[in-house]
Design an enzyme around this catalytic site. Structure first.
Site, PDB file in Angstrom:
ATOM      1  N   SER A 399      48.367 110.856 -33.377  1.00 49.72           N
ATOM      2  CA  SER A 399      48.417 112.232 -33.882  1.00 49.72           C
ATOM      3  C   SER A 399      49.806 112.679 -34.311  1.00 49.72           C
ATOM      4  O   SER A 399      49.938 113.754 -34.901  1.00 49.72           O
ATOM      5  CB  SER A 399      47.884 113.202 -32.822  1.00 49.72           C
ATOM      6  OG  SER A 399      46.511 112.977 -32.586  1.00 49.72           O
ATOM      7  N   LYS A 546      55.537 116.967 -31.492  1.00 47.50           N
ATOM      8  CA  LYS A 546      54.120 116.613 -31.641  1.00 47.50           C
ATOM      9  C   LYS A 546      53.821 115.413 -30.758  1.00 47.50           C
ATOM     10  O   LYS A 546      54.539 114.410 -30.766  1.00 47.50           O
ATOM     11  CB  LYS A 546      53.791 116.256 -33.098  1.00 47.50           C
ATOM     12  CG  LYS A 546      52.305 115.963 -33.313  1.00 47.50           C
ATOM     13  CD  LYS A 546      51.510 117.263 -33.189  1.00 47.50           C
ATOM     14  CE  LYS A 546      49.995 116.992 -33.179  1.00 47.50           C
ATOM     15  NZ  LYS A 546      49.526 116.540 -31.847  1.00 47.50           N
ATOM     16  N   THR A 547      52.763 115.538 -29.975  1.00 49.63           N
ATOM     17  CA  THR A 547      52.313 114.424 -29.126  1.00 49.63           C
ATOM     18  C   THR A 547      51.332 113.545 -29.892  1.00 49.63           C
ATOM     19  O   THR A 547      50.841 113.910 -30.966  1.00 49.63           O
ATOM     20  CB  THR A 547      51.630 114.952 -27.859  1.00 49.63           C
ATOM     21  OG1 THR A 547      50.508 115.757 -28.244  1.00 49.63           O
ATOM     22  CG2 THR A 547      52.591 115.782 -27.022  1.00 49.63           C
ATOM     23  N   GLY A 548      51.055 112.405 -29.307  1.00 49.30           N
ATOM     24  CA  GLY A 548      50.052 111.500 -29.867  1.00 49.30           C
ATOM     25  C   GLY A 548      49.580 110.539 -28.794  1.00 49.30           C
ATOM     26  O   GLY A 548      50.366 110.102 -27.958  1.00 49.30           O
TER      27      GLY A 548
END
Length: 613
Positions: A399, A546-548
């Site tokens: 993501s 932003k995480t993923g």
């Protein structure tokens, strides 16, 4: 674990791995020799066998994709533990108040494995020095031997040379019990023993021609390459065995060329000369870059070739079979060598809340990281501030790719502002996450990583335009083809599929975003920054991140049920200073998302370190 320790562990693993590869190479060559006896006379096969072992050694030293490995990682306990020192005027129970304090680090004693890795590196360096010293000593012996002899300046001075044939190398006749010998890579010299004159003229000519054939075939270059590889991996016994077989193959090749077309009487005379030479000479210098030594171990094979010249005939299929065997060994050694992993201190304190606006914290559990990296760089200058771990390892962006999708969407006009367009949810969309089962706008899409929303943006872009944006961003490997044969590049290429990016490349991409160096409209930068919803740490740093989360892919194409990749990427700003960052870790699968745990652990650490960078 710092990079130096990691390199020492890798070196230890690579040393053991190359010995295993050597055993496999030798076994493969033994099978080939039994099925195809002509393999013994192939000089390229034996040198390539050494190259295969060295390649296996180097491949283990380098960071690799987990998709290439079939063996679980070797877990190593961390050799250092960090403890946060509370301020003197703070009560011991108020640990939350010490979040911004400067940590002091106590280094625990190194583990036995760390000591073993250090000891082996020292042994390797000492052994390498000894091997080089032996090579230099052997060269000095040959040089001294050549200096003690007399130079022949014309062919007619020796019966071994055909009249009117110029002396190509420098020819020196020495009164010593040696075999005719060619040495010197850059200045070839031919040493002829005085006792060679006692042989018949035809025998002398064939033995001298043998040495000159070595020169024409560039055999000194072959043996020099082999000795260099053996010296670098001096501890591997199979390198020495392969070098000996290469020397034998070179002798067989010269014998074959010298005797080609000669009658049986001359072949018998040549064999008799080899036997007589063996009786006259002393033990040859095995470490010299030289040819001509006749040994009892190889004499039987050479005489067998003289008697039956067709027994060792070689062809293309002989080489192809041996090359295929070596290629199989190399691929097998890569797939079967385990990676390194290390466990951090499971007793480290849990993270505190990140900011007033952050949700309830996720406590990061101890994890086993086969691949991990933390990289930070100054956004303005590009100066690297921190690099820890395997930061050049490419994996799926998951993501975190939504940052790129957002830039594409706003630049193309598909996305309008923070809350438009608001797309309705449909049952056919991906909806395994409950947060995805509702109408979604750009802000909620980015917050909850709604996969189907990103897929709607990429599908409206179309394959050509989507690929064009990825290329202009120079994003990772730029491969948005998706899974082979599934035509899903527009929908899933960034989720455990074809598109891959390393943490170092993430940092490079984010620097371009922060500095607005991509060919995009200003609105794309402005709106992407807004929907990232910055969080402010208690020391004043504002974080856009932003995480993923995604699963590694096993060799059979299935998602790994036991592990998850976690990402957290973005930039931190305070005043005029901006720092871009990327944090990635491979964790054992547990409840929740790896990206959230990586984020919390990263911010817990960075809130203390940002002000010192």
């Amino acid at each position: 674990m710092n990079p130096t320790e990691l390199l020492m562990f890798r070196f230890l693993l690579a040393s053991g791995g190359c010995i295993a590869a050597g055993l496999a190479v030798w076994a493969a060559m033994a099978l080939c020799r039994r099925a195809l006896p002509a393999v013994a006379s192939q000089r390229s096969v034996w040198l390539l066998g050494q190259v295969t072992i060295v390649a296996a050694f180097l491949l283990i030293l380098l960071p690799h994709s987990e998709r290439l490995r079939l063996v679980p990682p070797i877990e190593i306990e961390s050799v250092a533990q960090a403890h946060v020192a509370l301020p003197d005027n703070s009560p011991a129970t108020n640990s939350a108040a010490s979040a911004s304090a400067t940590p002091s680090v106590e280094t625990a004693g190194p583990s036995w494995l760390a000591l073993g890795a250090q000891a082996w590196l020292l042994c390797y360096l000492l052994g390498l020095g000894y091997a080089i010293a032996r090579l230099l000593q052997a060269r000095r012996i040959l040089t001294s031997l050549a200096a003690s002899g007399g130079r022949l300046r014309a062919p007619h001075q020796h019966d071994g040379f055909i009249n009117n044939v110029p002396l190509a190398p420098k020819v020196i006749e020495v009164d010593a019990p040696i075999s005719p010998m060619l040495f010197g890579l850059f200045r070839p010299r031919l040493l002829l023993p005085v006792h060679l004159r006692r042989f018949e003229t035809a025998q002398q000519q064939m033995m001298v021609e043998h040495e000159l054939t070595h020169l024409r075939r560039h055999d000194l270059h072959w043996i020099s390459a082999s000795v260099l590889l053996q010296t670098l991996l001096w501890f591997n016994p199979f390198m020495r065995v392969l070098r000996a077989n290469l020397s034998w193959a070179l002798e067989l090749g010269c014998d074959r060329d010298v005797l080609s077309g000669r009658p049986a009487t001359q072949r018998k005379a040549y064999a008799a000369a080899l036997v007589a030479q063996l009786k006259m000479q002393r033990s040859p210098a095995t470490n010299a870059l030289a040819f001509g030594a006749v040994s009892a171990r190889t004499l039987a094979g050479r005489i067998a070739l003289i008697r039956e010249p067709g027994a060792m005939s070689h062809g293309r299929w002989t080489r192809l079979a041996a090359f295929a065997a070596l290629a199989s060994v190399l691929m097998g050694s890569l797939a079967l060598q385990p990676t390194l992993a290390w466990r951090g201190d499971s007793a480290s304190p849990p993270p505190e809340p990140v900011a007033q606006t952050s949700p309830s914290p996720i406590s990061p559990a101890a994890s086993t990281n086969a691949v991990s990296c933390t990289e930070l760089a100054d956004a303005a200058s590009g100066k690297r501030l921190i690099r820890e771990g395997q930061c050049d390892e490419r994996i799926t962006p998951a993501s975190t790719f939504n940052i790129a999708v957002s830039l594409m969407g706003y630049d193309s006009g598909i996305l309008e502002d923070e809350h438009a367009p608001r797309m309705p949810f449909r049952k056919e969309y991906v909806h395994w996450n409950p947060a995805w089962r509702t109408a979604t706008d750009p802000t909620t899409w980015f917050t909850h990583s709604v996969l189907w929303f990103a897929q709607q943006v990429t599908s409206q872009l179309g394959a050509a335009r989507f690929q064009g944006y990825v290329n202009s961003f120079n994003y990772g490997n730029q491969d948005v083809s998706g899974d082979p044969g599934k035509d899903n590049g527009l929908a899933l290429s960034w989720v455990s599929s074809s598109l891959k990016i390393s943490p170092a490349e993430q940092v490079t991409f984010l620097r371009k975003v922060v500095n607005r160096q991509l060919p995009l409209a200003p609105k794309a930068y402005d709106m992407t920054s807004r929907i990232m919803q910055p969080e402010t740490l208690d020391n004043g740093w504002k974080i856009h991140g932003k995480t993923g989360t995604a699963s590694p892919v096993l060799p059979d194409g299935r998602d790994d049920p036991a592990h998850q990749y976690g990402w957290y990427v973005g930039w931190a700003s305070k005043g005029e200073r901006t720092i871009v960052f990327a944090r990635m870790a491979l964790e054992r699968r547990q409840e929740g998302f790896a990206g959230g745990r990586v984020k919390e652990a990263f911010l817990h650490d960075m809130r203390r370190r940002l002000d010192t960078l």
